[in-house]
Motif scaffolding. Sequence first.
Motif, PDB file in Angstrom:
ATOM      1  N   GLN A   1      -5.752  20.555 -38.344  1.00 53.17           N
ATOM      2  CA  GLN A   1      -7.140  20.979 -38.153  1.00 53.17           C
ATOM      3  C   GLN A   1      -8.045  20.368 -39.205  1.00 53.17           C
ATOM      4  O   GLN A   1      -9.161  19.904 -38.898  1.00 53.17           O
ATOM      5  CB  GLN A   1      -7.218  22.510 -38.220  1.00 53.17           C
ATOM      6  N   ALA A   2      -7.584  20.332 -40.449  1.00 55.44           N
ATOM      7  CA  ALA A   2      -8.410  19.767 -41.524  1.00 55.44           C
ATOM      8  C   ALA A   2      -8.664  18.280 -41.299  1.00 55.44           C
ATOM      9  O   ALA A   2      -9.771  17.776 -41.556  1.00 55.44           O
ATOM     10  CB  ALA A   2      -7.726  19.999 -42.870  1.00 55.44           C
TER      11      ALA A   2
ATOM     12  N   ASN B   1     -11.264  17.750 -38.664  1.00 53.69           N
ATOM     13  CA  ASN B   1     -12.628  18.073 -39.115  1.00 53.69           C
ATOM     14  C   ASN B   1     -13.139  17.136 -40.197  1.00 53.69           C
ATOM     15  O   ASN B   1     -14.315  17.206 -40.570  1.00 53.69           O
ATOM     16  CB  ASN B   1     -12.672  19.510 -39.646  1.00 53.69           C
ATOM     17  N   ARG B   2     -12.298  16.245 -40.696  1.00 53.70           N
ATOM     18  CA  ARG B   2     -12.693  15.428 -41.841  1.00 53.70           C
ATOM     19  C   ARG B   2     -13.632  14.297 -41.421  1.00 53.70           C
ATOM     20  O   ARG B   2     -13.350  13.558 -40.469  1.00 53.70           O
ATOM     21  CB  ARG B   2     -11.465  14.845 -42.524  1.00 53.70           C
ATOM     22  N   THR B   3     -14.731  14.172 -42.130  1.00 55.31           N
ATOM     23  CA  THR B   3     -15.710  13.113 -41.832  1.00 55.31           C
ATOM     24  C   THR B   3     -16.156  12.368 -43.083  1.00 55.31           C
ATOM     25  O   THR B   3     -17.068  11.536 -43.013  1.00 55.31           O
ATOM     26  CB  THR B   3     -16.960  13.734 -41.167  1.00 55.31           C
TER      27      THR B   3
END
Length: 383
Positions: free
Chosen positions: A185-186, A189-191
């Motif tokens: 999940q992390a 979501n990482r951008t």
Amino acid sequence: MPDRMRRGATILFGLMALWPALALAQQEPGALARAAAKQIEDASARLDAAESARDRVRALTETIQAFETGLGALRTGLRQATIREAQLSAKLAARDGEIAQLLAVLQSVGNAASPVALLHPGGPVGTARAGMLLAELTPALNTRATALRRDLQDVQALRDLQVDAAERLRDGLREVQQARAALNQAMANRTDLPSRFTADPVRTAILIASTETLDGFASGLSQIAPDDPGAPDLSITARKGALPLPAQGLILRRAGEADAAGVKRPGLILATRPRAIVTTPTAATIRYTGPLLDLGNVVILEPQTDTLFVLAGLDVVYGTAGDVIAEGAPLGLMGAAAAENEAGLSTDGDDAGTDRSESLYIEVRQDNVPQDPAEWFRTDKDG
């Protein structure tokens, strides 16, 4: 000296050689299992802390690695404790008859009144000699009886340890699965990853369609180098031979070694546990991620100009082409065997290697020429 006393002395001396080995057998596996359980407890604390960590991806990656190390050590400790307990029980069982006679001697000595115990048909001199022998023998018998009682208690302690370790193993497996899910999940979501270039999916698709081998794809990929004249000229030459392996595992086959079908590959094969995390051994630019040929998911890294690290056989991959990643960043997870839960609860330790069902293929290419990965990575121990 009564015959029963003589038999007791013979049994005693026969057992004396057994005590040191039995005592030593208790210490090492128990200490190893308890230390491994402490590692898993520390990993559990890391998992809680990772929820609020500033760099959650890095915290979860380190947590998963800590779990993998602790679980591997706990399996080894549990396996050794099981073996030692079985060995100790077998030795004690093999001596059941002698131990029973020894206990009978001790009981008879304890129950007999002193004048009766010292009577001897040889008269006063025989009685005196028997008394002296009995005085010397009785403390030794009591000492060995105490040692026997301690060893029997140690057998029970090892059995209790096995139950506790198995429960801790189940808890650790559940928690590491939670950590992997959180990492997935992390990463989704990482951008905030820096990008060196923007991937060209059309050219990449054409390259995939026009090549039939990993060698051909890697060669073609090196020819479509990103147009980035301002990119830093990184070099890992000074670390050559000291890079960590991308995953915790055992070397299954080295470069140039033929497999069962007689096929030789220029890379090495690392056997890993199911769902093992794969990380980058050094800072690098991702050149490709995704399925390729019959190799499963592949990640190709560029740690320096004209050098590629090819990692094939992953189940889940993170990142996209063009991302610039730091050393130790997660690249993905290995696959899961059909009987992952059973394998996870297996007592086969890291030294056994029987539960490392997944294979990570590692190839190094420099100036389009395959290199021996053993010249780049530390392969003298587990990754």
